[in-house]
Motif scaffolding. Structure first.
Motif: not given
Length: 221
Positions: A134-135, A137-143
């Motif tokens: 999940r992490e 694949a999550d676009p917001s993981s870059q944050d």
């Protein structure tokens, strides 16, 4: 709570493997981590609240804030508590004596995959394997600092090993090949999907089939 709030550190646990009983604060901290791991895996980072975790871990919001401070700090602590998986992967990679050997690629893939596949055999550990997917694949993981701090240093070591074991590949091959391999590995944590596709899923064949699939893709891609 805002992820930028300061983190308050709670009581330290006894050393791992010391044989001493953890302090009560350590037991509660571990219970919070495992409950949070499951909820984050199910709901994602943004879909989970600290109150959800408090309810699932049979504790209070105040105690979670005491131990971790913020949601981001708690989320990061989950991955840090499971970092032993990546440590084992890097140790297995370092133990490969000759990256030019005929079976070097098989050894590299085994080092990458086997410590993760071991999580799939335990109903408690599988939540972490699914959380990693999940992490990633999550676009917001870059944050968040999870992938860059806890996974990318290991990734660079595996990519370099692939360069040695698979010379003569075009530019960019080894980076993409590593990411594609990790994608297949992380996706394999969801056994429910294959159960939806067949009445007789052979889950015992998953690990050897996955290894052979990744090896073939790397060698012939």
């Amino acid at each position: 709570m805002s992820s930028g709030e300061p983190v308050t550190t709670g009581p330290a646990r006894g050393p791992a493997g010391s044989g001493t009983r953890p302090e009560r604060g350590g037991v509660r901290r571990e219970a919070i981590l495992r409950a949070a791991e499951k909820i984050f895996a199910r709901e994602g980072y943004h879909g989970t609240t600290m109150r959800d975790i408090a309810a699932d871990s049979n504790t209070t919001l105040a105690l979670i804030v005491y131990h971790f401070g913020t949601k981001l700090a708690l989320y990061t602590a989950i991955f840090e508590s499971r970092q032993y998986v990546n440590v084992e992967r890097m140790a297995r990679l370092a133990a490969i004596e000759d990256l030019h050997a005929e079976d070097a690629l098989e050894q590299i893939v085994s080092a990458l995959a086997d410590p993760v596949l071991a999580l799939h055999t335990d109903p408690d550990d599988i939540w972490y394997a699914q959380l990693v997917l999940r992490e990633a694949a999550d676009p917001s993981s870059q944050d968040r600092p999870i992938i860059s701090n806890l996974f990318d240093p290991m990734a660079r070591q595996f990519i370099e090993a692939l360069r040695v074991a698979l010379p003569g590949k075009p530019a960019g091959f080894h980076h993409w090949a590593y990411l594609f391999s990790v994608g297949a590995l992380t996706q394999s944590s969801f056994d429910a999907r294959v159960k939806n596709l067949t009445d007789t899923p052979d889950l015992e064949s998953k690990a050897p089939l996955l290894r052979s699939y990744i090896i073939a893709a790397l060698r012939h891609g």
